[in-house]
Design an enzyme around this catalytic site. Structure first.
Site, PDB file in Angstrom:
ATOM      1  N   ASP A 296       0.868  -1.161   0.000  1.00 28.60           N
ATOM      2  CA  ASP A 296       0.000   0.000   0.000  1.00 28.60           C
ATOM      3  C   ASP A 296       0.918   1.228   0.000  1.00 28.60           C
ATOM      4  O   ASP A 296       2.102   1.137   0.328  1.00 28.60           O
ATOM      5  CB  ASP A 296      -0.887  -0.037   1.254  1.00 28.60           C
ATOM      6  CG  ASP A 296      -1.771   1.180   1.392  1.00 28.60           C
ATOM      7  OD1 ASP A 296      -2.404   1.569   0.404  1.00 28.60           O
ATOM      8  OD2 ASP A 296      -1.796   1.763   2.488  1.00 28.60           O
TER       9      ASP A 296
ATOM     10  N   ASP B 129      -0.061   5.185   0.898  1.00 35.11           N
ATOM     11  CA  ASP B 129      -0.266   6.100   2.023  1.00 35.11           C
ATOM     12  C   ASP B 129      -0.417   5.316   3.319  1.00 35.11           C
ATOM     13  O   ASP B 129      -1.292   4.461   3.441  1.00 35.11           O
ATOM     14  CB  ASP B 129      -1.518   6.950   1.789  1.00 35.11           C
ATOM     15  CG  ASP B 129      -1.390   7.818   0.552  1.00 35.11           C
ATOM     16  OD1 ASP B 129      -0.424   8.586   0.468  1.00 35.11           O
ATOM     17  OD2 ASP B 129      -2.261   7.721  -0.333  1.00 35.11           O
TER      18      ASP B 129
ATOM     19  N   ASP C  65      -1.533  -1.064   5.857  1.00 35.43           N
ATOM     20  CA  ASP C  65      -1.843  -0.582   7.205  1.00 35.43           C
ATOM     21  C   ASP C  65      -3.331  -0.523   7.492  1.00 35.43           C
ATOM     22  O   ASP C  65      -3.739  -0.051   8.551  1.00 35.43           O
ATOM     23  CB  ASP C  65      -1.246   0.819   7.420  1.00 35.43           C
ATOM     24  CG  ASP C  65      -1.938   1.883   6.582  1.00 35.43           C
ATOM     25  OD1 ASP C  65      -2.069   1.684   5.355  1.00 35.43           O
ATOM     26  OD2 ASP C  65      -2.359   2.920   7.144  1.00 35.43           O
TER      27      ASP C  65
END
Length: 223
Positions: free
Chosen positions: A14, A16, A172
């Site tokens: 991922d 950001d 995240d």
């Protein structure tokens, strides 16, 4: 002793909240957007937990008194301002550059699967010096579906010619782990990223939980 082969053939990340601490860019973006409406800047801690959930979640946090239609009207202005703030304030998380270099040194490839619009994600690559290093980039609008659908992850694996089982996805947010599981990829929960207080990353059931990117310098930490 060579560690070649100890890392996954393809590590997918991922963007950001996993590779990039982009929250400062978004805080600056929302400060400019709020100023247009005669409002003061908002505290960074009000925005940071929402970054991984995208523009609409951040706008909702920054404009809590707006109804859904009013917030939706702010999406395009938000994106327009953000283009001018790309990588001006944020930076890769501590340990990320070392981790990516370690993967490259051992012959592994790495790529990005993000829900950020592809054009914005691609615009970041030269600013970060990643344009020649990132083997594949899939954005939130590259395909008809996006995470937590597994298709973006599967598309990335096919583009590089690596079987899903030989990839690892690092993210995240719960949607990252859901997508990885559905794609048949092992997963790592990036605990250094952005989360709401109510989030329980243990319940996401990722294969590995890492507190910091530097942990992933150790090939034994990869599933």
């Amino acid at each position: 002793m060579s560690l070649r082969g100890a890392y996954p053939a393809l590590a997918l990340f991922d963007l950001d909240g996993t590779l990039l601490d982009s929250a400062p860019d978004f805080v600056a973006t929302l400060a400019l957007l709020r100023a247009r409406h005669g409002l003061p800047p908002i505290a960074p801690e009000r925005i940071r937990p929402h970054v991984s959930r995208g523009a609409r979640a951040m706008i909702k946090a920054a404009f809590p008194d707006h109804d859904e239609a009013a917030r939706e009207a702010l999406v395009q202005p938000f994106l327009d301002i953000y283009r001018g703030e790309l990588s001006k304030h944020g930076a890769p998380f501590e340990g990320v550059e070392a981790m990516l270099s370690a993967l490259e040194a051992e012959g592994s490839r790495w790529g990005i699967v993000t829900n950020k619009p592809e054009a914005l994600a691609r615009a970041l690559m030269p600013l970060l010096g990643w344009q020649e290093r990132c083997a594949v980039l899939v954005g939130g609008d590259t395909l008809a579906t996006r995470k937590p659908d597994p298709q973006p992850l599967l598309h990335a694996a096919r583009a590089v010619g690596v079987a899903p089982a030989d990839c690892v996805y690092v993210g995240d947010d719960e949607r990252d782990i859901i997508a990885a599981r559905a794609a048949g990829m092992p997963s790592i929960v990036a605990l250094w990223g952005y989360r709401l207080d109510a989030d329980d990353p243990v319940a996401w059931q990722g294969d590995v939980m890492a507190e910091a990117a530097v942990e992933l310098l150790d090939p034994a930490r990869w599933p």
